[in-house]
Design an enzyme around this catalytic site. Structure first.
Site, PDB file in Angstrom:
ATOM      1  N   ASP A 166     -52.689  50.833   1.461  1.00 22.14           N
ATOM      2  CA  ASP A 166     -51.983  49.768   1.666  1.00 22.14           C
ATOM      3  C   ASP A 166     -52.851  48.556   2.140  1.00 22.14           C
ATOM      4  OD1 ASP A 166     -50.124  51.029  -0.002  1.00 22.14           O
ATOM      5  OD2 ASP A 166     -48.756  51.369   1.624  1.00 22.14           O
ATOM      6  N   ASP A 177     -40.008  50.067  10.144  1.00 21.85           N
ATOM      7  CA  ASP A 177     -41.184  49.706  10.758  1.00 21.85           C
ATOM      8  C   ASP A 177     -41.582  48.122  10.302  1.00 21.85           C
ATOM      9  OD1 ASP A 177     -41.984  51.845  12.162  1.00 21.85           O
ATOM     10  OD2 ASP A 177     -42.881  52.610  10.242  1.00 21.85           O
ATOM     11  N   ARG A 236     -44.869  51.197  17.502  1.00 17.33           N
ATOM     12  CA  ARG A 236     -44.853  49.823  16.898  1.00 17.33           C
ATOM     13  C   ARG A 236     -44.889  48.773  17.968  1.00 17.33           C
ATOM     14  NH1 ARG A 236     -47.073  52.239  12.932  1.00 17.33           N
ATOM     15  NH2 ARG A 236     -45.616  53.214  11.566  1.00 17.33           N
ATOM     16  N   SER A 265     -45.892  60.766   3.210  1.00 20.57           N
ATOM     17  CA  SER A 265     -46.252  59.779   4.080  1.00 20.57           C
ATOM     18  C   SER A 265     -46.455  60.309   5.508  1.00 20.57           C
ATOM     19  CB  SER A 265     -45.128  58.696   3.729  1.00 20.57           C
ATOM     20  OG  SER A 265     -45.456  57.847   4.979  1.00 20.57           O
TER      21      SER A 265
HETATM   22  N1  ARG Z   1     -38.289  57.352  10.348  1.00 19.83           N
HETATM   23  C1  ARG Z   1     -39.191  57.123  11.347  1.00 19.83           C
HETATM   24  C2  ARG Z   1     -38.788  55.514  11.810  1.00 19.83           C
HETATM   25  O1  ARG Z   1     -38.223  55.101  11.294  1.00 19.83           O
HETATM   26  C3  ARG Z   1     -40.600  57.194  10.936  1.00 19.83           C
HETATM   27  C4  ARG Z   1     -40.991  55.989   9.815  1.00 19.83           C
HETATM   28  C5  ARG Z   1     -42.451  56.245   9.500  1.00 19.83           C
HETATM   29  N2  ARG Z   1     -42.578  57.365   8.803  1.00 19.83           N
HETATM   30  C6  ARG Z   1     -43.610  57.938   8.064  1.00 19.83           C
HETATM   31  N3  ARG Z   1     -43.475  59.213   7.723  1.00 19.83           N
HETATM   32  N4  ARG Z   1     -44.478  57.112   7.731  1.00 19.83           N
HETATM   33  O2  ARG Z   1     -39.291  55.416  13.080  1.00 19.83           O
END
Ligand code: ARG
Length: 406
Positions: A14, A123, A94, A174
């Protein structure tokens, strides 16, 4: 000179496609920024891929220490675990990524920042809202939220635009990894009835393969921050990495969570967070020894609020600062050592000690060292029970039973 965009670059498809897409669409120079927040990503490979995809600069910043000190420890001290399950690894990293992205954007005079999040997750909210908090004037671009390409179309785009494709097999999941944990979603995990397959996991052994013999670990905290394992002082990053290994070997650290996203979707996410789970347990055990009942109860409420703040992308807010001030104040005496047994998938607190413990043997004991004034309880109970006795005498007891009037 072309205008500049600073892209948070993960090294995946991506964000690699995003480099080209942004460069073309905005006739801009793309600066790819990759943060090392721990985990096992190949960062130099990512850097090379960014350059091949057309980035004018590809930066890799080691932020592991900063992540541990400024993000992970305060969250641990607060007790923040989202919905009682998720220790927030992804969510905590993040705002740190945003912090560095904004720093670079201001240094190079970029007009925008960009990230590779889709329009379905938490995110995107964390990127956008944290950026707004730090640099409200910056434009935020989320190509993957705009371009409407399927994975196949992205691969086509990459091929026709000279964006290098990663060789090798890509897992059907992912995955997001950092020092504090590993988040795994999508693929066959989307069926909530289905047990997560072994290949979803990378940091923890299945319980059936965990050693028969338990391992004991002593974790020492100073003012709520872990500083030593088995008496050996070490920097936070190393301490977390060691615990990951020790606990992971014993099958400790797996979480299977049906979670409520901020954008309204329920999703199934699997986590591996061996160190986080062990440290949260140990920290709480030490608080049980050193905080008063009132402090401990108020802290539980704050922990939930703190978890929501982290999860919901509100790290850079005054509200979080206020919560932090409270949490820091509660940690003054949270120092001591907790002994944890790691065995067959479970981390169990089996011992705790602290020079500042409110647990006092002379008060708790039933043997002859007892210093508690038993007689004083009589007067205490007479007054404490007074309103109950009064109400029962005047108005009668509720329900049926001996002594019932009418
Ligand atoms: N559900 C988690 C959150 O919202 C992780 C999100 C990212 N997860 C991933 N497998 N890319 O913080």
């Amino acid at each position: 000179m072309a205008e500049k965009i600073v892209l948070a670059y993960s090294g995946g498809l991506d964000t690699s496609v995003a480099i080209k897409w942004l460069a073309e669409r905005y006739s801009a120079e793309i600066i790819a920024l990759t943060l090392d927040v721990g985990g096992s990503r190949a960062l130099e490979r990512a850097r090379q891929r960014a350059l091949k995809a057309g980035a004018s600069q590809a930066l890799v910043v080691d932020a592991k220490d900063q992540f541990a000190k400024e993000y992970v420890w305060p969250a641990l001290q607060s007790g923040a675990i989202y919905e009682g399950e998720y220790p927030l690894a992804t969510a905590l990293a993040r705002p740190l990524i945003v912090w560095h992205q904004v720093k670079v954007a201001l240094e190079v005079g970029a007009f925008a920042v960009a990230h590779g999040c889709t329009g379905k997750g938490n995110d995107q909210v964390r990127f956008d809202v944290n950026t707004a908090a730090l640099a409200p004037h910056l434009k935020i671009i989320a190509p993957a939220r705009e371009w409407g390409m399927s994975r196949e179309q992205e691969i086509e785009y990459a091929k026709s635009h000279g964006v290098p494709l990663e060789l090798g097999t890509r897992s059907s999941y992912s995955v997001d990894e950092n020092l504090w944990g590993r988040s795994i979603e999508a693929g066959d995990l989307e069926d909530p009835w289905r047990e997560p397959p072994e290949e979803a996991f990378a940091w923890t052994r299945p319980v059936k393969d965990a050693p028969e013999e338990p391992r004991y670990v002593e974790i020492t905290f100073r003012q709520g921050i872990p500083v030593a394992l088995d008496g050996e002082e070490m920097p936070g990053v190393l301490l977390i990495e060691r615990l990951h290994q020790w606990a992971g070997e014993h099958g400790v650290g797996r979480v299977d969570h049906i979670e409520n996203r901020l954008v309204g979707i329920k999703s199934r996410e699997v986590y591996e967070a061996p160190a986080a789970l062990v440290l949260h347990k140990a920290h709480k055990a030490l608080e049980a020894m050193t905080l008063s009942k009132d402090q401990a109860r108020m802290k539980e409420r704050v922990a939930q609020e703190y978890a929501d703040v982290v999860y919901n992308g509100l790290w850079f807010t005054q509200h979080r600062q206020d919560l932090d001030a409270y949490v820091q104040s509660t940690q003054r005496h949270v120092s001591g050592t907790v002994r944890v047994r790691l065995h067959k998938g479970a981390a169990t607190v089996v011992g705790r000690r602290s020079d500042e413990a409110l647990y006092q043997y002379q008060l708790a004991t039933y043997d002859k060292a007892d210093q508690f004034d038993h007689k004083a309880s009589e007067g205490f109970i007479a007054i404490y029970g007074l309103p109950v006795r009064t109400q029962a005498r005047i108005q009668g007891r509720e329900g049926k039973g001996p002594g019932q009037r009418g």
